[in-house]
Design a protein around this motif. Structure first.
Motif, PDB file in Angstrom:
ATOM      1  N   ASN A 200     -46.257 -38.227 -43.370  1.00 15.89           N
ATOM      2  CA  ASN A 200     -47.280 -39.255 -43.090  1.00 15.89           C
ATOM      3  C   ASN A 200     -46.918 -40.568 -43.497  1.00 15.89           C
ATOM      4  O   ASN A 200     -46.030 -40.970 -43.941  1.00 15.89           O
ATOM      5  CB  ASN A 200     -48.550 -38.721 -44.047  1.00 15.89           C
ATOM      6  CG  ASN A 200     -49.012 -37.255 -43.645  1.00 15.89           C
ATOM      7  OD1 ASN A 200     -49.065 -36.843 -42.655  1.00 15.89           O
ATOM      8  ND2 ASN A 200     -49.242 -36.676 -44.745  1.00 15.89           N
ATOM      9  N   THR A 201     -47.865 -41.450 -42.710  1.00 16.49           N
ATOM     10  CA  THR A 201     -47.382 -43.094 -42.861  1.00 16.49           C
ATOM     11  C   THR A 201     -47.327 -43.392 -44.497  1.00 16.49           C
ATOM     12  O   THR A 201     -46.723 -44.340 -44.730  1.00 16.49           O
ATOM     13  CB  THR A 201     -48.447 -43.612 -42.222  1.00 16.49           C
ATOM     14  OG1 THR A 201     -49.786 -43.429 -42.531  1.00 16.49           O
ATOM     15  CG2 THR A 201     -48.597 -43.522 -40.646  1.00 16.49           C
ATOM     16  N   ASP A 202     -48.018 -42.569 -45.328  1.00 16.73           N
ATOM     17  CA  ASP A 202     -48.152 -43.341 -46.628  1.00 16.73           C
ATOM     18  C   ASP A 202     -46.970 -42.198 -47.489  1.00 16.73           C
ATOM     19  O   ASP A 202     -46.758 -42.618 -48.811  1.00 16.73           O
ATOM     20  CB  ASP A 202     -49.302 -42.753 -47.421  1.00 16.73           C
ATOM     21  CG  ASP A 202     -49.799 -41.514 -47.275  1.00 16.73           C
ATOM     22  OD1 ASP A 202     -49.046 -40.477 -46.934  1.00 16.73           O
ATOM     23  OD2 ASP A 202     -50.818 -41.191 -47.887  1.00 16.73           O
ATOM     24  N   GLY A 203     -46.188 -41.849 -46.662  1.00 19.10           N
ATOM     25  CA  GLY A 203     -44.914 -41.112 -47.521  1.00 19.10           C
ATOM     26  C   GLY A 203     -45.219 -39.477 -47.877  1.00 19.10           C
ATOM     27  O   GLY A 203     -44.340 -38.956 -48.564  1.00 19.10           O
ATOM     28  N   THR A 204     -46.532 -39.094 -47.885  1.00 17.35           N
ATOM     29  CA  THR A 204     -46.835 -37.779 -48.439  1.00 17.35           C
ATOM     30  C   THR A 204     -46.584 -36.808 -47.248  1.00 17.35           C
ATOM     31  O   THR A 204     -46.028 -37.536 -46.209  1.00 17.35           O
ATOM     32  CB  THR A 204     -48.338 -37.766 -48.463  1.00 17.35           C
ATOM     33  OG1 THR A 204     -49.053 -38.046 -47.460  1.00 17.35           O
ATOM     34  CG2 THR A 204     -48.736 -38.756 -49.801  1.00 17.35           C
ATOM     35  N   VAL A 205     -46.459 -35.496 -47.471  1.00 15.61           N
ATOM     36  CA  VAL A 205     -46.193 -34.764 -46.392  1.00 15.61           C
ATOM     37  C   VAL A 205     -47.427 -33.803 -46.211  1.00 15.61           C
ATOM     38  O   VAL A 205     -48.258 -33.277 -46.868  1.00 15.61           O
ATOM     39  CB  VAL A 205     -45.130 -33.755 -46.683  1.00 15.61           C
ATOM     40  CG1 VAL A 205     -43.744 -34.833 -46.629  1.00 15.61           C
ATOM     41  CG2 VAL A 205     -44.958 -33.241 -48.096  1.00 15.61           C
TER      42      VAL A 205
END
Length: 537
Positions: A62-67
């Motif tokens: 995701n754009t915030d670095g989460t998956v």
């Protein structure tokens, strides 16, 4: 006898080992098949899970670095409020008058002002609204209805008006044009523009028009290639006539990249039936000759087809033409058109059956817009219903959506949803790939002919998968907020089922893994067993 280190037993008489530190081995015996709780082989990363992820799930970053696991979610149909872009605008019911700048993420709308001078306005879409800049004059003289086309390779918005055109570059919500370019071959022939589309293979604009004077080909369908080099526009050596049989009208065009062809749908022939012609452009030949080859021409419907609009479904790789069936009280109608890449023999254009975009009561229409929304894989039709509620003269602008399946169109509604309760003209539509919205614009005839625009959210299932955000496969099951290990390129995942050994497999928009590549999709890897896949293999 036990072995001790610094007085502490580390290997006992029963050969058990008590690990009190780190052991380093220089050689190994055995294949290690009984070892467990090892990290993923090949590449892997750890990241915070956003939402639950199952073992073996394809994962996106995701754009915030989460998956997250690849999945779809539903969105409802909704419309933004009307946004006025001009207090008085004269629009065309046959011309393409809206385009999207994919470099600057802007929409452009062309029209004529109260003096019949062509103008353009630039807008920025945010959520369900649009912010427009100040209208910019294109020419200070009266012209026919202009058409507009964006050249993504040159980052230029090109406006074409009879035999004159201009190339402009967008900055913010404004545009700066170069000098007026003229096509002297048709300077005295009263050119009527219909459409302008971009050939992504030949990197040329295809300008579709008819000359309204000058024998022997007045009122016949013509095309010419336009090369864009910054603010300089170069017309092809000569125009190509694609229908010489009779007067053409209501021409609309679309480019089909999967066969490197364009099609033009129009009203033509002695009986004024709906026609379709397939063309190919040789961009290298436009300086010495017209560069066009028009291959197949046939009826797409044996009725008088008016107010035609055509769009390309990039998933089914088919064109969809929407039109007003004048032989059936101008019912708003659509058909699927397929162009197969097997050659240039007559008849390789295939056309599906007739579908009514509105099937309840009867519906007359005299303006239509249509566009494909790849986010939800739906065709979007915007049209004026002149017979709302079965009452003649009761006009509403409506939206209906449809799914393409082969040559079938499955309409989501028997009657469209009301977008605007009033009269409209010159309906146009374009897809905004950045906000994933459809934008429609038209002339509001119940508001002193003001120009209005709306943002449309198309109903359907959206996916969190894009062409660039696939990361890998989850190594285990994780809850929201857990630190997840994701197997990446080079790793072998063993939590699959039903794979085809030796074949490439793709993750599709719903998270399924198969040998079929949809849109969007991403390569997962090659299966080396029915339950195992080498990621990126």
């Amino acid at each position: 006898m036990a072995i001790k280190i610094s007085g502490t037993s580390v290997i006992f008489d029963n050969r058990n080992i008590d690990n009190v530190g780190v052991f380093t081995a220089t050689s190994f015996v055995g294949d290690g098949s009984n070892l467990s709780n090892l990290p993923a082989s090949g590449g892997s990363i750890t990241a915070t899970a956003s939402g639950a992820i199952s073992n073996g799930d394809p994962v996106v970053i995701n754009t915030d670095g989460t998956v997250s696991g690849v999945s779809t979610s539903g969105q409802d149909e909704s419309f933004g409020s009307a946004v006025e872009w001009r207090d008085y605008a004269v629009t065309g019911d046959q011309q393409r008058q809206i385009a999207y700048d994919t470099t600057n993420n802007k929409i452009a709308i062309v029209y004529k002002n109260s003096s019949n001078y062509p103008e353009i306005v630039i807008g920025t879409v945010s959520g369900s609204s649009i912010t427009f800049g100040t209208p910019v004059a294109v020419l200070s003289e009266a012209t026919p209805h202009p058409v507009v086309c964006y050249d993504p390779d040159e980052d230029r918005m090109v406006v074409l008006m009879n035999h004159k055109c201009k190339s402009g570059q967008i900055s913010g919500n404004s545009i700066t044009f170069g000098s007026t370019q003229e096509w002297s071959d048709y300077s005295s022939r009263g050119v009527q523009p219909y459409d302008a589309i971009y050939d992504t293979d030949q990197k040329k604009i295809i300008y579709v028009f008819r000359p309204n004077s000058g024998n022997p080909d007045q009122y016949k369908g013509h095309s010419v290639a336009v090369d864009v080099d910054g603010d300089t526009l170069t017309f092809g050596y000569e125009a190509r006539t694609w229908d010489t049989s009779a007067t053409v009208d209501y021409a609309t065009a679309v480019y089909l990249p999967h066969v490197s062809r364009h099609i033009i749908c129009y009203e033509g022939g002695s009986d004024e039936h709906g026609q379709v012609v397939v063309g190919a452009l040789d961009g290298s030949a436009i300086a010495a000759a017209h560069g066009f080859t028009y291959e197949s021409k046939r009826e797409f419907d044996n009725v008088k087809a008016m107010f035609n609009r055509v769009a390309y479904d990039s998933d089914s790789q088919k064109a969809i033409v929407a039109y007003s069936d004048d032989d059936a009280s101008r019912h708003v109608t659509a058909k699927v058109i397929d162009v197969v890449p097997s050659g240039r023999a007559a008849g390789y254009v295939s056309i599906g059956p007739r579908f009514r975009i509105k099937s309840t009561n009867s519906s007359t229409t005299d303006t239509i817009g249509c566009v494909y929304d790849p986010t939800v894989k739906k065709m979007v039709f915007i049209y004026q219903d002149n017979y709302h509620g079965g009452v003649s003269g009761t006009r509403r602008v409506k939206v209906n959506t449809a799914t393409v399946d082969g040559f079938n169109l499955t309409m989501d509604q028997t009657d469209g949803t009301i977008l605007y309760s009033g009269r409209a003209d010159g309906i146009n539509a374009v897809y905004d790939p950045d906000t994933k919205k459809v934008i429609t614009s038209f002339e509001d005839q119940d508001d002193s002919d003001a120009g209005d625009a709306y943002v449309i959210t198309t109903p359907g299932a959206t996916s969190n998968l894009t062409s660039t955000n696939f990361l890998g496969i989850s190594n285990a099951a994780y809850s929201d907020g857990d630190t997840a290990t994701i197997q990446t390129v080079g790793a072998q995942d063993d939590a699959q089922s039903g794979l085809t050994v030796g074949k490439k497999h793709y993750v599709n928009r719903d998270g399924s893994i198969s040998t079929t590549q949809e849109s969007p999709s991403a390569l997962v890897g090659i299966a080396n067993a029915s339950t195992k896949i080498i990621i990126g293999g």
